[in-house]
Scaffold this motif. Structure first.
Motif, mmCIF file in Angstrom:
data_model
loop_
_atom_site.group_PDB
_atom_site.id
_atom_site.type_symbol
_atom_site.label_atom_id
_atom_site.label_comp_id
_atom_site.label_asym_id
_atom_site.label_seq_id
_atom_site.Cartn_x
_atom_site.Cartn_y
_atom_site.Cartn_z
ATOM 1 N N ILE A 323 50.018 28.931 26.323
ATOM 2 C CA ILE A 323 50.711 29.798 25.379
ATOM 3 C C ILE A 323 50.839 31.213 25.945
ATOM 4 O O ILE A 323 51.795 31.932 25.658
ATOM 5 C CB ILE A 323 49.991 29.813 24.011
ATOM 6 C CG1 ILE A 323 50.854 30.539 22.969
ATOM 7 C CG2 ILE A 323 48.608 30.407 24.109
ATOM 8 C CD1 ILE A 323 50.387 30.350 21.551
ATOM 9 N N LEU A 324 49.887 31.627 26.801
ATOM 10 C CA LEU A 324 49.982 32.870 27.554
ATOM 11 C C LEU A 324 49.672 32.560 29.013
ATOM 12 O O LEU A 324 48.867 31.673 29.299
ATOM 13 C CB LEU A 324 49.000 33.927 27.027
ATOM 14 C CG LEU A 324 49.290 34.539 25.651
ATOM 15 C CD1 LEU A 324 48.205 35.552 25.303
ATOM 16 C CD2 LEU A 324 50.664 35.192 25.612
ATOM 17 N N PRO A 325 50.279 33.272 29.953
ATOM 18 C CA PRO A 325 49.994 32.996 31.361
ATOM 19 C C PRO A 325 48.557 33.350 31.700
ATOM 20 O O PRO A 325 47.992 34.314 31.169
ATOM 21 C CB PRO A 325 50.985 33.898 32.108
ATOM 22 C CG PRO A 325 51.291 35.001 31.156
ATOM 23 C CD PRO A 325 51.239 34.383 29.784
ATOM 24 N N PHE A 326 47.943 32.557 32.569
ATOM 25 C CA PHE A 326 46.608 32.888 33.033
ATOM 26 C C PHE A 326 46.698 34.051 34.012
ATOM 27 O O PHE A 326 47.571 34.078 34.876
ATOM 28 C CB PHE A 326 45.962 31.676 33.715
ATOM 29 C CG PHE A 326 45.607 30.587 32.754
ATOM 30 C CD1 PHE A 326 44.451 30.660 32.007
ATOM 31 C CD2 PHE A 326 46.441 29.488 32.588
ATOM 32 C CE1 PHE A 326 44.125 29.653 31.113
ATOM 33 C CE2 PHE A 326 46.130 28.486 31.690
ATOM 34 C CZ PHE A 326 44.961 28.566 30.951
ATOM 35 N N PRO A 327 45.825 35.029 33.871
ATOM 36 C CA PRO A 327 45.896 36.200 34.761
ATOM 37 C C PRO A 327 45.595 35.830 36.197
ATOM 38 O O PRO A 327 44.800 34.933 36.464
ATOM 39 C CB PRO A 327 44.829 37.146 34.191
ATOM 40 C CG PRO A 327 43.861 36.244 33.503
ATOM 41 C CD PRO A 327 44.679 35.116 32.940
ATOM 42 N N ARG A 328 46.252 36.516 37.120
ATOM 43 C CA ARG A 328 45.960 36.299 38.528
ATOM 44 C C ARG A 328 44.595 36.889 38.847
ATOM 45 O O ARG A 328 44.132 37.809 38.182
ATOM 46 C CB ARG A 328 47.031 36.968 39.404
ATOM 47 C CG ARG A 328 48.419 36.458 39.154
ATOM 48 C CD ARG A 328 49.364 37.006 40.230
ATOM 49 N NE ARG A 328 50.744 36.963 39.747
ATOM 50 C CZ ARG A 328 51.354 37.977 39.189
ATOM 51 N NH1 ARG A 328 50.720 39.117 39.063
ATOM 52 N NH2 ARG A 328 52.589 37.867 38.755
ATOM 53 N N PRO A 329 43.928 36.364 39.888
ATOM 54 C CA PRO A 329 42.627 36.921 40.271
ATOM 55 C C PRO A 329 42.730 38.414 40.549
ATOM 56 O O PRO A 329 43.628 38.883 41.251
ATOM 57 C CB PRO A 329 42.273 36.139 41.548
ATOM 58 C CG PRO A 329 43.030 34.855 41.403
ATOM 59 C CD PRO A 329 44.310 35.209 40.692
ATOM 60 N N GLY A 330 41.795 39.160 39.979
ATOM 61 C CA GLY A 330 41.792 40.605 40.195
ATOM 62 C C GLY A 330 42.643 41.379 39.226
ATOM 63 O O GLY A 330 42.672 42.608 39.271
ATOM 64 N N LYS A 331 43.362 40.665 38.332
ATOM 65 C CA LYS A 331 44.207 41.342 37.346
ATOM 66 C C LYS A 331 43.500 41.362 36.005
ATOM 67 O O LYS A 331 42.741 40.463 35.650
ATOM 68 C CB LYS A 331 45.558 40.637 37.216
ATOM 69 C CG LYS A 331 46.371 40.609 38.513
ATOM 70 C CD LYS A 331 46.861 41.978 38.891
ATOM 71 C CE LYS A 331 47.754 41.930 40.125
ATOM 72 N NZ LYS A 331 48.252 43.253 40.501
ATOM 73 N N ALA A 332 43.813 42.348 35.223
ATOM 74 C CA ALA A 332 43.195 42.445 33.910
ATOM 75 C C ALA A 332 43.748 41.433 32.953
ATOM 76 O O ALA A 332 43.127 41.062 31.988
ATOM 77 C CB ALA A 332 43.379 43.864 33.352
#
Length: 371
Positions: A323-332
């Motif tokens: 439902i929401l994109p998973f954050p990239r590593p190192g991103k908030a």
């Protein structure tokens, strides 16, 4: 009738763009074959093969890509509130109840996925169960059930294969598999000669290994010497040709593929974003509360600190169905609009900004209130 056509046009328009990209790649292949002096219609063969390959890919997905390895099954006794909500939504939508699994993350999120040979599954985070109330949780789960009803996993697989020339990657993939197969056979000969050579190529499931049943069948000493020398020469030739010829050609081919497939990737991502809006609309219609889903999205997009050792590699692979994109590593992982978000960020995103989704849901809520 007009409102239904108007609401379905964005998805249909995105599909037309994917079809146009696929037709453009087919025309390019036809032009290449014609320039090489071959019948131009051979350029249509890759497109036909990609249609079959998209279906085959559904059955050949590597098991390691399944997110189930990082999750736990949720039984009715473990989360009665969750199961009661899903039971109600499945009764309203007349669909089978999916399996429910939980993964350990503070960030509220949910994703649908159908592992190979397993039933439909909805994965929810611990933070989703802890931070959302019953109505918001119902809206989120309705969104995920809409993905299952729309068969978005299969749809997006076909769109990706057709719209990005993904079939072109099978050629170097088959060459790599062939080189790996030859290397393993040479290592088998070396093992039977008393020398423990290790395969140097990777296969679909990881590092290739010498089958154990070959290790207990050594050659006689006189035969081992006669076999080991040509096997060593053959393996040296294999590695030299791979380093000098194949790998440089592979790098050039991959760079060309990235450049040529870029327009297709842009239109496929547009389709993914439109499917996400369609799932929002279906969830709002099922629950009758667009404003509740808008509130849930707003709350879920708030920044949440993640534990640094959290491993969500399996879930990252199916991020377009979350439902929401998973954050990239190192991103908030904050999905709120930012002034630094430019055209490039919007083009490569798999989800529309939360502000855009909330705006669509608010307009839908206003239309419902007038009826």
């Amino acid at each position: 009738m007009f409102s239904r056509v108007r609401s379905s046009w964005p998805v249909l328009g995105a599909w037309l763009l994917v079809a146009a990209a696929s037709a453009g790649y087919a025309a390019l292949c036809c032009a290449v074959f014609w320039a090489l002096g071959q019948p131009w219609w051979w350029g249509l063969v890759p497109t036909a093969v990609s249609l079959v390959g998209a279906e085959v890919f559904q059955w050949l997905r590597p098991g390691a890509a399944s997110p189930s390895r990082d999750t736990v099954l949720i039984e009715p006794g473990d989360a009665p509130r969750l199961h009661a909500i899903v039971d109600r939504l499945c009764a309203l939508s007349a669909q089978d109840k999916p399996v429910l699994r939980r993964y350990d993350a503070d960030r509220p999120n949910a994703v649908t996925y159908t592992p190979r040979g397993e039933p439909d599954t909805v994965y929810v985070s611990r933070g989703l169960l802890e931070r959302l109330d019953n109505r918001e949780l119902e809206a989120v789960l309705a969104h995920e059930l809409a993905h299952l009803t729309h068969r978005d996993q299969r749809v997006l697989t076909f769109a990706t294969v057709m719209g990005t020339m993904q079939w072109a990657l099978t050629v170097p993939g088959m060459v790599l598999l062939g080189l790996g197969w030859i290397d393993v056979r040479l290592c088998v000969l070396a093992h039977r000669c008393g020398h423990a050579w290790e395969p140097g190529f990777d296969g679909p499931q990881g590092k290739l290994e010498v089958p154990e049943h070959h290790l207990a069948r050594p050659f006689p000493r006189w035969l081992a010497i006669a076999v080991l020398v040509p096997a060593g020469l053959a393996r040296g030739t294999l590695w030299v040709s791979s380093i000098v010829v194949f790998f440089p050609a592979l790098i050039v081919a991959l760079l060309a593929y990235i450049a040529v497939s870029f327009p297709g990737r842009v239109v496929v991502l547009r389709l993914i974003r439109r499917r996400e809006l369609a799932a929002d609309r279906a969830a709002a219609e099922l629950t009758g509360a667009p404003s509740t889903l808008a509130a849930a999205l707003t709350r879920m997009a708030e920044p949440v600190p993640e534990s640094p050792d959290q491993d969500l590699r399996g879930l990252h692979a199916v991020s377009p169905l979350a439902i929401l994109p998973f954050p990239r590593p190192g991103k908030a992982g904050n999905d709120r609009p930012r002034r630094t978000d430019g055209l490039w960020s919007r083009l490569r995103s798999s989800h529309p900004p939360v502000a855009v989704r909330v705006s669509h849901l608010q307009r839908m809520s206003a239309r419902l209130s007038r009826t």
